[in-house]
Design a protein around this motif. Sequence first.
Motif, PDB file in Angstrom:
ATOM      1  N   ASN A  10       0.809  -1.224   0.000  1.00  0.00           N
ATOM      2  CA  ASN A  10       0.000   0.000   0.000  1.00  0.00           C
ATOM      3  C   ASN A  10       0.838   1.267   0.000  1.00  0.00           C
ATOM      4  OD1 ASN A  10      -2.341   1.504   0.001  1.00  0.00           O
ATOM      5  ND2 ASN A  10      -2.605   1.427   2.225  1.00  0.00           N
ATOM      6  N   GLY A  11       1.943   1.259  -0.744  1.00  0.00           N
ATOM      7  CA  GLY A  11       2.759   2.459  -0.863  1.00  0.00           C
ATOM      8  C   GLY A  11       2.613   3.076  -2.233  1.00  0.00           C
ATOM      9  N   ASN A  12       3.582   3.890  -2.606  1.00  0.00           N
ATOM     10  CA  ASN A  12       3.514   4.614  -3.869  1.00  0.00           C
ATOM     11  C   ASN A  12       4.081   3.782  -5.018  1.00  0.00           C
ATOM     12  OD1 ASN A  12       2.525   6.841  -2.440  1.00  0.00           O
ATOM     13  ND2 ASN A  12       4.598   7.609  -2.050  1.00  0.00           N
ATOM     14  N   ILE A  13       3.559   4.046  -6.202  1.00  0.00           N
ATOM     15  CA  ILE A  13       4.043   3.415  -7.424  1.00  0.00           C
ATOM     16  C   ILE A  13       4.797   4.460  -8.233  1.00  0.00           C
ATOM     17  CG2 ILE A  13       3.389   2.347  -9.597  1.00  0.00           C
ATOM     18  CD1 ILE A  13       2.975   0.526  -7.240  1.00  0.00           C
ATOM     19  N   LEU A  14       6.044   4.165  -8.586  1.00  0.00           N
ATOM     20  CA  LEU A  14       6.832   5.071  -9.401  1.00  0.00           C
ATOM     21  C   LEU A  14       6.961   4.522 -10.820  1.00  0.00           C
ATOM     22  CD1 LEU A  14       9.758   5.977  -6.961  1.00  0.00           C
ATOM     23  CD2 LEU A  14       7.579   7.167  -7.294  1.00  0.00           C
ATOM     24  N   ASP A  15       6.896   5.432 -11.797  1.00  0.00           N
ATOM     25  CA  ASP A  15       7.088   5.060 -13.200  1.00  0.00           C
ATOM     26  C   ASP A  15       6.153   3.916 -13.578  1.00  0.00           C
ATOM     27  OD1 ASP A  15       8.062   5.024 -15.741  1.00  0.00           O
ATOM     28  OD2 ASP A  15      10.129   4.541 -15.220  1.00  0.00           O
ATOM     29  N   GLY A  16       4.854   4.179 -13.445  1.00  0.00           N
ATOM     30  CA  GLY A  16       3.849   3.138 -13.602  1.00  0.00           C
ATOM     31  C   GLY A  16       3.855   2.445 -14.944  1.00  0.00           C
ATOM     32  N   SER A  17       4.074   3.180 -16.046  1.00  0.00           N
ATOM     33  CA  SER A  17       4.048   2.558 -17.363  1.00  0.00           C
ATOM     34  C   SER A  17       5.199   1.566 -17.532  1.00  0.00           C
ATOM     35  CB  SER A  17       4.108   3.624 -18.456  1.00  0.00           C
ATOM     36  OG  SER A  17       5.285   4.413 -18.342  1.00  0.00           O
ATOM     37  N   ALA A  18       6.389   1.959 -17.070  1.00  0.00           N
ATOM     38  CA  ALA A  18       7.537   1.052 -17.147  1.00  0.00           C
ATOM     39  C   ALA A  18       7.325  -0.151 -16.231  1.00  0.00           C
ATOM     40  CB  ALA A  18       8.817   1.785 -16.783  1.00  0.00           C
ATOM     41  N   LEU A  19       6.734   0.086 -15.065  1.00  0.00           N
ATOM     42  CA  LEU A  19       6.486  -1.002 -14.126  1.00  0.00           C
ATOM     43  C   LEU A  19       5.485  -1.992 -14.720  1.00  0.00           C
ATOM     44  CD1 LEU A  19       7.001  -2.201 -11.344  1.00  0.00           C
ATOM     45  CD2 LEU A  19       5.151  -0.770 -10.457  1.00  0.00           C
ATOM     46  N   LYS A  20       4.452  -1.482 -15.391  1.00  0.00           N
ATOM     47  CA  LYS A  20       3.477  -2.369 -16.016  1.00  0.00           C
ATOM     48  C   LYS A  20       4.139  -3.253 -17.065  1.00  0.00           C
ATOM     49  CE  LYS A  20      -1.057  -2.455 -18.225  1.00  0.00           C
ATOM     50  NZ  LYS A  20      -0.668  -3.541 -19.136  1.00  0.00           N
ATOM     51  N   GLU A  21       5.030  -2.673 -17.872  1.00  0.00           N
ATOM     52  CA  GLU A  21       5.749  -3.466 -18.867  1.00  0.00           C
ATOM     53  C   GLU A  21       6.593  -4.546 -18.194  1.00  0.00           C
ATOM     54  OE1 GLU A  21       8.049  -0.993 -21.408  1.00  0.00           O
ATOM     55  OE2 GLU A  21       6.325   0.113 -22.186  1.00  0.00           O
ATOM     56  N   ARG A  22       7.210  -4.176 -17.095  1.00  0.00           N
ATOM     57  CA  ARG A  22       8.059  -5.132 -16.379  1.00  0.00           C
ATOM     58  C   ARG A  22       7.231  -6.283 -15.828  1.00  0.00           C
ATOM     59  NH1 ARG A  22      12.159  -3.482 -11.410  1.00  0.00           N
ATOM     60  NH2 ARG A  22      13.293  -5.467 -11.374  1.00  0.00           N
ATOM     61  N   ILE A  23       6.076  -5.958 -15.250  1.00  0.00           N
ATOM     62  CA  ILE A  23       5.201  -6.990 -14.694  1.00  0.00           C
ATOM     63  C   ILE A  23       4.685  -7.899 -15.800  1.00  0.00           C
ATOM     64  CG2 ILE A  23       2.988  -7.397 -13.549  1.00  0.00           C
ATOM     65  CD1 ILE A  23       3.520  -4.764 -11.985  1.00  0.00           C
ATOM     66  N   ASP A  24       4.276  -7.311 -16.916  1.00  0.00           N
ATOM     67  CA  ASP A  24       3.768  -8.116 -18.033  1.00  0.00           C
ATOM     68  C   ASP A  24       4.832  -9.081 -18.540  1.00  0.00           C
ATOM     69  OD1 ASP A  24       1.360  -6.793 -17.852  1.00  0.00           O
ATOM     70  OD2 ASP A  24       1.752  -5.432 -19.528  1.00  0.00           O
ATOM     71  N   ALA A  25       6.072  -8.601 -18.629  1.00  0.00           N
ATOM     72  CA  ALA A  25       7.163  -9.458 -19.110  1.00  0.00           C
ATOM     73  C   ALA A  25       7.474 -10.571 -18.114  1.00  0.00           C
ATOM     74  CB  ALA A  25       8.407  -8.613 -19.375  1.00  0.00           C
ATOM     75  N   TRP A  26       7.324 -10.270 -16.819  1.00  0.00           N
ATOM     76  CA  TRP A  26       7.618 -11.254 -15.775  1.00  0.00           C
ATOM     77  C   TRP A  26       6.538 -12.328 -15.695  1.00  0.00           C
ATOM     78  CZ3 TRP A  26       6.406 -11.724 -10.150  1.00  0.00           C
ATOM     79  CH2 TRP A  26       7.370 -12.457  -9.448  1.00  0.00           C
ATOM     80  N   SER A  27       5.297 -11.966 -16.015  1.00  0.00           N
ATOM     81  CA  SER A  27       4.149 -12.886 -16.064  1.00  0.00           C
ATOM     82  C   SER A  27       3.917 -13.628 -14.746  1.00  0.00           C
ATOM     83  CB  SER A  27       4.328 -13.907 -17.206  1.00  0.00           C
ATOM     84  OG  SER A  27       4.389 -13.263 -18.450  1.00  0.00           O
ATOM     85  N   PRO A  28       3.532 -12.913 -13.690  1.00  0.00           N
ATOM     86  CA  PRO A  28       3.256 -13.588 -12.420  1.00  0.00           C
ATOM     87  C   PRO A  28       2.075 -14.545 -12.549  1.00  0.00           C
ATOM     88  CG  PRO A  28       2.461 -11.326 -12.359  1.00  0.00           C
ATOM     89  CD  PRO A  28       3.260 -11.465 -13.622  1.00  0.00           C
ATOM     90  N   GLU A  29       2.163 -15.657 -11.820  1.00  0.00           N
ATOM     91  CA  GLU A  29       1.098 -16.654 -11.857  1.00  0.00           C
ATOM     92  C   GLU A  29       0.021 -16.385 -10.822  1.00  0.00           C
ATOM     93  OE1 GLU A  29       3.310 -20.697 -12.907  1.00  0.00           O
ATOM     94  OE2 GLU A  29       4.531 -19.302 -11.752  1.00  0.00           O
TER      95      GLU A  29
END
Length: 217
Positions: A10-29
Amino acid sequence: MVHRTLILANGNILDGSALKERIDAWSPEQVLAADGGSRHASALGLKIDLVVGDLDSIEADQRETLRAQSAQFEHFKAEKDETDLELALLRAVARGATEIAVIGIVGDRLDMVLANIHLLTLDALDPIRAELWLGRQTAWLIRPPGEEFKGASGDTLSLIPIKGEAMGVTTTGLAYPLQGETLYFGSSRGISNVMEQEGCRVDLEEGILLAVHTQAA
């Protein structure tokens, strides 16, 4: 078996667009939220599997939205020994995670930020690759005998001893090399080293290092 688990704190998100790309590439289950961390799911295009905590940071309408999206809830009393993030980490381990990434660890309370970082040292996380993601930064623990990792020339790497001294520290591929040296708890000796090549290595004989890798702009 679930291997990769993303946890929303529940903290802050920095550089959300780059973070979204990173999460998508990581593909959490699976995606877990530590209480109010669930607020980040929509902006990041995520579906939450489980919300853990005392639920004091989630409004009633948000709970209903999450339930409609098939999210499960584990509700704990407010008077508890663990933070919501600690509970989420332990639940991720119990659900079979072998790799964990946590986002949203930094907010306006210094005590919570420090506690979030130190959660990496939980005994339950010893056999697990657990990382904290903040914008272009990644933090994780390096234990003996050390490890090799990848980045890019010009990236910053900081090595911070945690839970006492880190002894016999040797680095390869960094601008300011260490050769079997001791990094003392409370000293800033290991801050802001620079990667000179894509692959670098850190070896240590005793202790634990908090590694913080920051990609060059």
